[in-house]
Scaffold this motif. Structure first.
Motif, short mmCIF file in Angstrom:
data_model
loop_
_atom_site.label_atom_id
_atom_site.label_comp_id
_atom_site.label_asym_id
_atom_site.label_seq_id
_atom_site.Cartn_x
_atom_site.Cartn_y
_atom_site.Cartn_z
N GLY A 10 126.76 63.51 41.34
CA GLY A 10 126.97 62.11 40.95
C GLY A 10 125.78 61.25 41.31
N PHE A 11 125.52 60.28 40.43
CA PHE A 11 124.40 59.35 40.68
C PHE A 11 124.79 57.98 40.15
N GLY A 12 125.99 57.53 40.52
CA GLY A 12 126.44 56.19 40.15
C GLY A 12 126.15 55.24 41.29
N ASN A 13 127.10 54.36 41.61
CA ASN A 13 126.88 53.38 42.68
C ASN A 13 126.53 54.06 44.00
N VAL A 14 127.42 54.93 44.45
CA VAL A 14 127.26 55.55 45.78
C VAL A 14 126.06 56.49 45.80
N GLY A 15 125.95 57.33 44.75
CA GLY A 15 124.85 58.31 44.71
C GLY A 15 123.50 57.62 44.73
N VAL A 44 124.71 65.01 37.01
CA VAL A 44 125.28 63.84 36.32
C VAL A 44 125.94 64.33 35.03
N ARG A 45 126.68 63.43 34.39
CA ARG A 45 127.29 63.79 33.10
C ARG A 45 126.24 63.76 32.01
N ASP A 46 125.39 62.70 32.06
CA ASP A 46 124.45 62.47 30.98
C ASP A 46 123.03 62.35 31.56
N ILE A 47 122.23 63.38 31.35
CA ILE A 47 120.89 63.37 31.97
C ILE A 47 119.93 62.39 31.28
N HIS A 48 120.33 61.89 30.09
CA HIS A 48 119.43 60.98 29.36
C HIS A 48 119.75 59.51 29.62
N LYS A 49 120.83 59.24 30.34
CA LYS A 49 121.24 57.85 30.59
C LYS A 49 120.17 57.13 31.41
N LYS A 50 119.97 55.83 31.08
CA LYS A 50 119.02 55.03 31.86
C LYS A 50 119.63 54.75 33.23
N ARG A 51 118.86 54.99 34.29
CA ARG A 51 119.36 54.85 35.66
C ARG A 51 118.85 53.57 36.30
N SER A 52 119.69 52.91 37.08
CA SER A 52 119.26 51.66 37.73
C SER A 52 118.27 51.96 38.87
N MET A 80 131.25 61.87 42.71
CA MET A 80 131.59 61.80 41.28
C MET A 80 132.89 61.03 41.10
N GLY A 81 133.81 61.24 42.06
CA GLY A 81 135.13 60.62 41.99
C GLY A 81 136.13 61.50 41.25
N GLY A 82 137.44 61.20 41.43
CA GLY A 82 138.50 61.95 40.75
C GLY A 82 138.74 63.31 41.40
N THR A 102 131.41 64.04 51.36
CA THR A 102 132.04 63.42 50.18
C THR A 102 132.50 61.99 50.45
N ALA A 103 132.50 61.20 49.37
CA ALA A 103 133.02 59.82 49.43
C ALA A 103 134.37 59.74 48.71
N ASN A 104 134.90 60.91 48.31
CA ASN A 104 136.01 60.95 47.36
C ASN A 104 137.37 60.87 48.07
N LYS A 105 137.89 59.65 48.20
CA LYS A 105 139.15 59.44 48.95
C LYS A 105 140.34 60.08 48.27
N GLU A 106 140.37 60.05 46.93
CA GLU A 106 141.51 60.62 46.22
C GLU A 106 141.58 62.13 46.48
N ALA A 301 132.56 48.65 50.62
CA ALA A 301 132.19 49.21 49.33
C ALA A 301 130.75 48.80 49.02
N GLY A 302 130.25 49.34 47.89
CA GLY A 302 128.90 48.98 47.46
C GLY A 302 127.94 50.13 47.70
N ASP A 303 126.84 50.12 46.93
CA ASP A 303 125.90 51.25 46.97
C ASP A 303 125.28 51.49 48.35
P1 NAP Z 1 130.37 55.89 39.56
O1 NAP Z 1 129.42 54.75 39.69
O2 NAP Z 1 131.31 55.92 38.40
O3 NAP Z 1 129.50 57.23 39.54
C1 NAP Z 1 130.02 58.49 39.24
C2 NAP Z 1 128.87 59.47 39.04
O4 NAP Z 1 129.39 60.78 38.90
C3 NAP Z 1 128.02 59.20 37.80
O5 NAP Z 1 126.67 59.40 38.08
C4 NAP Z 1 128.52 60.24 36.77
O6 NAP Z 1 127.51 60.69 35.88
C5 NAP Z 1 128.90 61.38 37.71
N1 NAP Z 1 130.00 62.18 37.16
C6 NAP Z 1 131.29 61.82 36.99
N2 NAP Z 1 132.01 62.83 36.47
C7 NAP Z 1 131.14 63.85 36.29
C8 NAP Z 1 131.26 65.17 35.79
N3 NAP Z 1 132.43 65.65 35.34
N4 NAP Z 1 130.16 65.97 35.76
C9 NAP Z 1 128.98 65.49 36.22
N5 NAP Z 1 128.79 64.25 36.72
C10 NAP Z 1 129.86 63.45 36.74
O7 NAP Z 1 131.27 56.04 40.86
P2 NAP Z 1 130.97 55.44 42.32
O8 NAP Z 1 131.39 54.03 42.37
O9 NAP Z 1 129.61 55.83 42.75
O10 NAP Z 1 132.08 56.24 43.17
C11 NAP Z 1 131.94 57.62 43.40
C12 NAP Z 1 132.95 58.10 44.46
O11 NAP Z 1 132.74 57.38 45.67
C13 NAP Z 1 134.42 57.88 44.12
O12 NAP Z 1 135.16 58.94 44.66
C14 NAP Z 1 134.76 56.58 44.83
O13 NAP Z 1 136.12 56.47 45.13
C15 NAP Z 1 133.95 56.74 46.09
N6 NAP Z 1 133.59 55.48 46.76
C16 NAP Z 1 133.01 54.49 46.05
C17 NAP Z 1 132.63 53.33 46.68
C18 NAP Z 1 131.97 52.21 45.92
O14 NAP Z 1 131.66 51.20 46.51
N7 NAP Z 1 131.73 52.35 44.64
C19 NAP Z 1 132.87 53.20 48.05
C20 NAP Z 1 133.45 54.24 48.77
C21 NAP Z 1 133.80 55.40 48.10
P3 NAP Z 1 126.83 59.71 34.79
O15 NAP Z 1 126.02 58.73 35.61
O16 NAP Z 1 125.98 60.56 33.93
O17 NAP Z 1 127.97 59.05 34.08
#
Ligand code: NAP
Ligand code: HSE
Length: 427
Positions: A10-15, A44-52, A80-82, A102-106, A301-303
């Motif tokens: 994963g490379f969203g907010n937390v990553g 990541v899901r999409d390697i071509h997506k523009k990253r912040s 990644m979450g979920g 892991t950050a994945n509470k669920e 929360a937050g990156d």
């Molecule tokens: P997010 O911004 O949605 O990022 C999710 C990342 O995972 C994205 O880079 C996505 O790829 C990648 N991803 C998702 N499903 C995938 C799959 N099937 N295969 C490959 N890559 C996949 O989520 P987030 O906010 O960072 O949160 C991530 C986790 O941290 C969650 O479990 C959340 O509960 C936990 N958390 C979040 C926070 C917070 O402040 N946000 C705080 C504490 C804990 P793409 O970028 O290509 O879409």
């Protein structure tokens, strides 16, 4: 010194927060901790997506095998979450003798013993500090600094989105829907805010926190949950007049073998330390038999705050190499075997209703409360001259089931037009 290679899932907010910290502080961490950490691959899901956050394209992959079957990678960090495919990927990393952060509470709340057993069997670590209250190091504090205590109570604001919404409703008198839109614009609430506003996110976090605090698994199925969607600016305003702040609280209490765990909107006195926790901040108030009352406060929360917890776990994992600590619960195979999960706990209540403004109505309602053994602490009637009036009751401590029955009967009274809200009060 060896380079510790980490694979990110994963490379969203937390990553991206964790990546930024590891990149910018690599030298400093090396200097202070004598650990040279490098992010070697990012799924990541999409390697071509523009990253912040800028990242070299060769680091990105959409093939999990590049990480779990990479012999150079010793730590896998998942955000990644979920549940799926995160669970499958983490199990595969553990089977391949990689420590997991892991950050994945669920996922932790639902599959913790399975993951913990896989880590133990393979002699690697499992870390989850970021899963509860983001940047607040609550897991470490409970596991490593409060061992001398029997913790008997936890009360926490562990969802930033709802605390932001309730703060704005309270301070600006705005309604729920309006503030929710603003929270979404600011990026606090998800486009689908259900998990936050319905208390699901807080329920997962409470399941993890209560389990480690009580050394007994508190499964999500045993946690009572109510969100904030029915809260109005009027509830908050009347509560304020009575000296209360409204918070979405995650509460867990243990008395002997009886555990109660619940997430619901709660009035707390304005002089309670949690009432001063504003906006998207989190705080956790703990009562231990030796330490007494204590509270941890910070960004939940937050990156960068969540990245801070992830990086701390990665460093701890490097330092503990070979001497990992495994969390076990004596009731993990049969959660109800030694523990009784209460559903009929006791609390005070705030009840707001709209009634016909005529003689005898108050006495009838008081009679119903009396029938169920609910003792009234105070009553306020607002407004004069109209046909209807808002009526607010605050009760002494009463059982959940008694209150439920009383409310059902009160709703049948023809002069009670609406029971607008029933909100628990804690001190
Ligand atoms: P997010 O911004 O949605 O990022 C999710 C990342 O995972 C994205 O880079 C996505 O790829 C990648 N991803 C998702 N499903 C995938 C799959 N099937 N295969 C490959 N890559 C996949 O989520 P987030 O906010 O960072 O949160 C991530 C986790 O941290 C969650 O479990 C959340 O509960 C936990 N958390 C979040 C926070 C917070 O402040 N946000 C705080 C504490 C804990 P793409 O970028 O290509 O879409
Ligand atoms: N959505 C959560 C909150 C952040 O608002 O607190 C992730 O834990």
């Amino acid at each position: 010194m060896n380079v510790v290679k980490v694979g990110f899932l994963g490379f969203g907010n937390v990553g991206s927060g964790a990546y930024k910290i590891l990149k910018e502080k690599r030298q400093e961490i090396f200097h202070r901790e004598k650990i040279n950490i490098e992010v070697a691959k990012i799924l990541v899901r999409d390697i071509h997506k523009k990253r912040s956050v800028p990242v070299q394209p060769y680091l990105l992959t959409d093939d999990i095998e590049d990480i779990v079957n990479n012999p150079d990678i010793s730590i896998v960090a998942e955000f990644m979450g979920g549940v799926e495919p995160a669970r499958k990927y983490i199990l595969s990393a553990l089977e391949n003798k990689k420590t997991v952060v892991t950050a994945n509470k669920e996922l932790i709340a639902k599959h913790w013993p399975e993951l913990e057993k896989a880590a133990q069997k393979n002699g690697v670590g499992l870390y989850y500090e970021a899963s509860v209250a983001g940047g607040i190091p609550i897991i470490k504090v409970v596991n490593e600094s409060l061992q001398a205590n029997d913790i008997h109570e936890i009360m926490g604001i562990i969802n930033g989105t709802t605390n932001y919404i309730l703060t704005k409703m309270s301070e600006e008198g705005r309604d729920y829907a309006q503030v929710l839109k603003e929270a979404q614009k600011l990026g606090y609430a998800e486009p689908d805010p259900t998990a936050d506003v319905e208390g699901i996110d807080a329920m997962y976090k409470l399941s993890i926190l209560a389990s480690i605090a009580f050394h007994a698994k508190v499964p999500v199925d045993f946690i009572y949950r109510e969100g904030i969607t029915s809260i109005t600016a009027e509830d908050i305003e009347y509560g304020k007049e009575l000296g209360y702040a409204l918070k979405l609280l995650a509460i867990a209490k243990r008395e002997g073998d009886a555990i109660q765990a619940r997430v619901h909107p709660t009035f707390i006195p304005l002089n309670h330390p949690l009432s001063a926790v504003r906006e998207s901040y989190n705080a956790i108030f703990i009562k231990g038999d030796a330490v007494g009352n204590m509270m941890l406060y910070g960004r939940g929360a937050g990156d960068m705050p969540t990245g801070s917890a992830i990086v701390s776990d990665i460093i701890t994992a490097c330092q503990q190499k070979g001497a990992y600590r495994y969390t076990t619960f004596y009731n993990e195979n049969h959660p109800s075997a030694y523990i009784c999960y209460l559903s009929n706990w006791t609390s005070e209540f705030f009840i707001r209703m709209t009634v016909r403004d005529k003689p005898g109505v108050l006495a009838k309602i008081a009679g119903v409360f009396g029938k169920y053994g609910v003792s009234i602490a105070s009553v306020i009637q607002k407004g004069y001259g109209g046909d209807t009036a808002p009526l607010i009751f605050v009760t002494h401590p009463a059982g959940e089931l008694s209150m439920k029955s009383a409310i059902e009967d009160i709703k049948k009274e023809e002069d009670v037009l609406r029971v607008e809200n029933v909100i628990r009060v804690e001190r």
